[in-house]
Design a protein around this motif. Structure first.
Motif, PDB file in Angstrom:
ATOM      1  N   SER A  81       0.820  -1.208   0.000  1.00 26.46           N
ATOM      2  CA  SER A  81       0.000   0.000   0.000  1.00 26.46           C
ATOM      3  C   SER A  81       0.858   1.264   0.000  1.00 26.46           C
ATOM      4  CB  SER A  81      -0.940   0.005   1.201  1.00 26.46           C
ATOM      5  OG  SER A  81      -0.195  -0.012   2.402  1.00 26.46           O
ATOM      6  N   ASP A  82       2.104   1.179   0.451  1.00 27.39           N
ATOM      7  CA  ASP A  82       2.936   2.379   0.429  1.00 27.39           C
ATOM      8  C   ASP A  82       3.290   2.780  -1.001  1.00 27.39           C
ATOM      9  OD1 ASP A  82       4.687   0.260   0.091  1.00 27.39           O
ATOM     10  OD2 ASP A  82       6.244   1.094   1.375  1.00 27.39           O
ATOM     11  N   GLY A  85       0.228   4.764  -1.989  1.00 30.48           N
ATOM     12  CA  GLY A  85       0.203   5.964  -1.165  1.00 30.48           C
ATOM     13  C   GLY A  85       1.229   6.984  -1.612  1.00 30.48           C
TER      14      GLY A  85
END
Length: 129
Positions: A81-82, A85
């Motif tokens: 997810s980073d 993001g």
């Protein structure tokens, strides 16, 4: 969860406005490469649908990017997810617009898992009608 959906819908209806939609493409560079060889080609194209208000101010963008199997390691079936993001933050910095990122599966990320391939094929059949 239902309460959150209702509140969000009420907020959207109360604050709706006329917008214009703009479509374009961009290159996503510096976040991933071809796992087989950094110099090999890979799909780095993003498709952007941006909504702007009557003053041409960007409100939100829907960004569709592909995740081709050659981007991930052979034993990796997950996307951090980073990654998304960081991409959203960079896009907001460059455009002052909120980004909603949709990641499509280019070919298959199954890496030899037939049940995932079958699910992908069934979804494709549903889309074709």
């Amino acid at each position: 969860m239902l309460d959150a959906v209702v509140k969000n819908t009420e907020f959207c209806l109360k604050n709706k406005m006329e917008t214009r939609a703009y479509y374009g493409t961009c290159e996503i560079n510096g976040y991933y490469c071809n796992r087989n060889e950094r110099a090999f080609p890979f799909n780095n194209k993003g498709h952007v649908l941006q909504f702007r208000d009557s003053s041409n101010y960007p409100l939100v963008s829907l960004i569709n990017i592909a995740c081709h199997p050659t981007v991930l390691a052979k034993d990796n079936l997950f996307i951090s997810s980073d990654y998304l993001g960081e991409l959203r933050e960079e896009y907001a910095r460059l455009t002052q617009a909120l980004a909603i990122i949709v990641m499509e599966n280019a070919e298959t990320l199954a890496h030899g898992l037939p049940e995932k391939v079958m699910i992908s094929k069934k979804l494709a059949e549903l889309e074709r009608g």
